[in-house]
Design an enzyme around this catalytic site. Structure first.
Site, PDB file in Angstrom:
ATOM      1  N   ASN A   8      -2.230  -2.044   0.705  1.00 24.48           N
ATOM      2  CA  ASN A   8      -1.840  -3.297   1.363  1.00 24.48           C
ATOM      3  C   ASN A   8      -0.673  -2.979   2.288  1.00 24.48           C
ATOM      4  O   ASN A   8       0.457  -2.807   1.831  1.00 24.48           O
ATOM      5  CB  ASN A   8      -1.442  -4.343   0.307  1.00 24.48           C
ATOM      6  CG  ASN A   8      -0.941  -5.625   0.957  1.00 24.48           C
ATOM      7  OD1 ASN A   8      -1.082  -5.804   2.168  1.00 24.48           O
ATOM      8  ND2 ASN A   8      -0.367  -6.508   0.165  1.00 24.48           N
ATOM      9  N   TRP A   9      -0.964  -2.906   3.562  1.00 30.94           N
ATOM     10  CA  TRP A   9       0.078  -2.519   4.534  1.00 30.94           C
ATOM     11  C   TRP A   9       1.027  -3.654   4.875  1.00 30.94           C
ATOM     12  O   TRP A   9       2.012  -3.450   5.568  1.00 30.94           O
ATOM     13  CB  TRP A   9      -0.580  -2.007   5.825  1.00 30.94           C
ATOM     14  CG  TRP A   9      -1.190  -0.652   5.703  1.00 30.94           C
ATOM     15  CD1 TRP A   9      -1.153   0.181   4.629  1.00 30.94           C
ATOM     16  CD2 TRP A   9      -1.932   0.035   6.720  1.00 30.94           C
ATOM     17  NE1 TRP A   9      -1.824   1.343   4.911  1.00 30.94           N
ATOM     18  CE2 TRP A   9      -2.315   1.274   6.182  1.00 30.94           C
ATOM     19  CE3 TRP A   9      -2.327  -0.283   8.022  1.00 30.94           C
ATOM     20  CZ2 TRP A   9      -3.056   2.212   6.920  1.00 30.94           C
ATOM     21  CZ3 TRP A   9      -3.061   0.633   8.745  1.00 30.94           C
ATOM     22  CH2 TRP A   9      -3.423   1.873   8.194  1.00 30.94           C
ATOM     23  N   LYS A  10       0.684  -4.870   4.468  1.00 29.55           N
ATOM     24  CA  LYS A  10       1.526  -6.035   4.805  1.00 29.55           C
ATOM     25  C   LYS A  10       1.742  -6.078   6.323  1.00 29.55           C
ATOM     26  O   LYS A  10       0.823  -5.725   7.064  1.00 29.55           O
ATOM     27  CB  LYS A  10       2.824  -5.991   3.994  1.00 29.55           C
ATOM     28  CG  LYS A  10       2.538  -5.777   2.497  1.00 29.55           C
ATOM     29  CD  LYS A  10       3.707  -5.907   1.597  1.00 29.55           C
ATOM     30  CE  LYS A  10       3.250  -5.673   0.159  1.00 29.55           C
ATOM     31  NZ  LYS A  10       4.307  -5.893  -0.810  1.00 29.55           N
ATOM     32  N   HIS A  94      -1.648 -13.419  -2.533  1.00 30.73           N
ATOM     33  CA  HIS A  94      -0.581 -12.431  -2.736  1.00 30.73           C
ATOM     34  C   HIS A  94       0.739 -13.163  -2.976  1.00 30.73           C
ATOM     35  O   HIS A  94       0.969 -14.236  -2.409  1.00 30.73           O
ATOM     36  CB  HIS A  94      -0.470 -11.518  -1.507  1.00 30.73           C
ATOM     37  CG  HIS A  94       0.425 -10.351  -1.765  1.00 30.73           C
ATOM     38  ND1 HIS A  94       1.794 -10.444  -1.643  1.00 30.73           N
ATOM     39  CD2 HIS A  94       0.164  -9.087  -2.188  1.00 30.73           C
ATOM     40  CE1 HIS A  94       2.329  -9.270  -1.973  1.00 30.73           C
ATOM     41  NE2 HIS A  94       1.363  -8.439  -2.304  1.00 30.73           N
ATOM     42  N   GLU A  96       3.581 -12.752  -1.836  1.00 28.32           N
ATOM     43  CA  GLU A  96       4.362 -13.077  -0.629  1.00 28.32           C
ATOM     44  C   GLU A  96       3.809 -14.332   0.044  1.00 28.32           C
ATOM     45  O   GLU A  96       4.552 -15.078   0.692  1.00 28.32           O
ATOM     46  CB  GLU A  96       4.371 -11.878   0.321  1.00 28.32           C
ATOM     47  CG  GLU A  96       5.311 -10.796  -0.209  1.00 28.32           C
ATOM     48  CD  GLU A  96       4.839  -9.375   0.003  1.00 28.32           C
ATOM     49  OE1 GLU A  96       3.995  -9.143   0.889  1.00 28.32           O
ATOM     50  OE2 GLU A  96       5.313  -8.497  -0.735  1.00 28.32           O
ATOM     51  N   GLU A 166       0.116  -8.574 -10.219  1.00 28.97           N
ATOM     52  CA  GLU A 166       1.316  -8.097  -9.530  1.00 28.97           C
ATOM     53  C   GLU A 166       2.513  -8.943  -9.956  1.00 28.97           C
ATOM     54  O   GLU A 166       2.739 -10.028  -9.396  1.00 28.97           O
ATOM     55  CB  GLU A 166       1.140  -8.214  -8.005  1.00 28.97           C
ATOM     56  CG  GLU A 166       0.046  -7.349  -7.447  1.00 28.97           C
ATOM     57  CD  GLU A 166       0.303  -6.990  -5.978  1.00 28.97           C
ATOM     58  OE1 GLU A 166       0.291  -5.800  -5.666  1.00 28.97           O
ATOM     59  OE2 GLU A 166       0.547  -7.903  -5.169  1.00 28.97           O
ATOM     60  N   GLY A 172       7.923  -4.105  -4.399  1.00 29.25           N
ATOM     61  CA  GLY A 172       8.877  -3.615  -3.411  1.00 29.25           C
ATOM     62  C   GLY A 172      10.266  -3.342  -3.961  1.00 29.25           C
ATOM     63  O   GLY A 172      11.219  -3.168  -3.207  1.00 29.25           O
ATOM     64  N   SER A 212       5.324  -1.511  -7.061  1.00 31.53           N
ATOM     65  CA  SER A 212       6.033  -0.227  -7.102  1.00 31.53           C
ATOM     66  C   SER A 212       5.180   0.909  -7.684  1.00 31.53           C
ATOM     67  O   SER A 212       5.694   1.773  -8.401  1.00 31.53           O
ATOM     68  CB  SER A 212       7.370  -0.364  -7.853  1.00 31.53           C
ATOM     69  OG  SER A 212       8.192  -1.293  -7.179  1.00 31.53           O
ATOM     70  N   GLY A 233       1.613  -1.141  -2.072  1.00 31.74           N
ATOM     71  CA  GLY A 233       2.307  -1.504  -0.838  1.00 31.74           C
ATOM     72  C   GLY A 233       2.966  -0.284  -0.210  1.00 31.74           C
ATOM     73  O   GLY A 233       2.321   0.527   0.463  1.00 31.74           O
ATOM     74  N   GLY A 234       4.261  -0.113  -0.464  1.00 30.39           N
ATOM     75  CA  GLY A 234       5.057   0.929   0.185  1.00 30.39           C
ATOM     76  C   GLY A 234       4.439   2.320   0.171  1.00 30.39           C
ATOM     77  O   GLY A 234       4.431   3.007   1.204  1.00 30.39           O
TER      78      GLY A 234
HETATM   79  P1  13P Z   1       4.878  -2.231  -3.446  1.00 27.89           P
HETATM   80  O1  13P Z   1       3.874  -1.186  -3.853  1.00 27.89           O
HETATM   81  O2  13P Z   1       5.592  -1.899  -2.179  1.00 27.89           O
HETATM   82  O3  13P Z   1       5.773  -2.616  -4.588  1.00 27.89           O
HETATM   83  O4  13P Z   1       4.027  -3.568  -3.085  1.00 27.89           O
HETATM   84  C1  13P Z   1       3.093  -4.023  -3.998  1.00 27.89           C
HETATM   85  C2  13P Z   1       2.280  -5.072  -3.369  1.00 27.89           C
HETATM   86  O5  13P Z   1       2.737  -6.165  -3.100  1.00 27.89           O
HETATM   87  C3  13P Z   1       0.887  -4.740  -3.024  1.00 27.89           C
HETATM   88  O6  13P Z   1       0.184  -5.877  -2.693  1.00 27.89           O
END
Ligand code: 13P
Length: 253
Positions: A8-10, A94, A96, A166, A172, A212, A233-234
């Site tokens: 997930n690149w956001k 999600h 966010e 999640e 994050g 994470s 994510g990251g």
């Molecule tokens: P991180 O892996 O950066 O914690 O993000 C997780 C996430 O929100 C994936 O959708």
């Protein structure tokens, strides 16, 4: 059940960045055998990603969709626009979007329905905030998010469904959930699904852990029988780290 690992690149990467990533990750696809790998770039990068990844085993996901198939919704993107670009999966609900954009359960339910109607496989995200965990309401939050999103969904559609657990406090932050806590939450998710649609259908749903996840800790999640993959994510932003993470997951199962 095979693993499903999604990037997930956001809100990251231009077209040029996307092309560079996709070309690099394609070099490693043979090392991912048996793992379903998806890239979920921003909408603007979907055409570039589909051009490069089309015909490979890597799949595309979108990060959201609108609940209508078309109409006067300035700035929004509908499911048929995504399938048109070769998108197969879509992330819905999600944290966010729930907590930053303010999306509520009724919108999320409508999006799950819209996704299934146009042949997109939903990755439905659920998870508690830190305050909810401290208050002991993790399970009730998860149950409410799941039952609300799935209301009206036919049991027969469940084999298209992926759930991502999640916990909001792990996203994050570099502070992943303890594997035991992720195990408890993901086992609880399957219990709720079984009550809703029966055990046989519930067993077809793949449940990911997200928050994470890195190359160094992915093994502790995917080795659990309650977890079939990760939403990353990251650590998915660089082809090298994402490839290493997928390979580590593959070794762990
Ligand atoms: P991180 O892996 O950066 O914690 O993000 C997780 C996430 O929100 C994936 O959708």
């Amino acid at each position: 059940m095979g693993l499903i690992i999604a990037a997930n690149w956001k809100m990251h990467k231009t077209t040029a960045d996307t092309e560079e990533f996709c070309r690099a990750i394609l070099q490693d696809v043979e090392k991912f055998a048996g793992v379903e790998v998806l890239i979920c770039p921003p909408y603007t990068s979907l055409p570039a990603a589909t051009n490069i990844l089309g015909g490979s085993s890597l799949k595309l996901g979108a990060q959201d969709l609108h609940w209508e198939q078309e109409g006067a919704f300035t700035g929004e993107i509908a499911g048929p626009m995504l399938t048109d670009l070769g998108v197969e999966y879509v992330i819905i609900g999600h944290s966010e979007r729930r907590h930053v954009i303010g999306e509520d359960d009724s919108r999320i339910r409508a999006k799950v329905k819209a996704a299934l109607e146009c042949g997109l496989k939903p990755i439905l995200c659920v998870g508690e905030t830190e305050a909810q965990r401290e208050a002991g309401s993790t399970n009730s939050v998860i149950r409410q998010q799941l039952l609300s999103a799935l209301e009206g969904m036919a049991a027969g559609d469940m084999d298209e469904l992926v759930i991502a657990y999640e916990p909001v406090w792990a996203i994050g932050t570099g502070k992943a959930a303890q594997p035991g806590d992720a195990d408890a939450a993901c086992s609880f998710i399957r219990e709720v699904l079984a009550k809703y649609a029966g055990e046989e259908m519930a067993d077809k749903v793949r449940i990911q852990y997200g928050g994470s996840v890195k190359e160094k800790n992915i093994d502790s999640f995917v080795e659990l029988s309650s977890i079939q993959g990760a939403l990353v994510g990251g650590a998915s932003l660089e082809a090298e780290s994402f490839s290493a993470l997928i390979q580590a997951a593959r070794k762990a199962v």
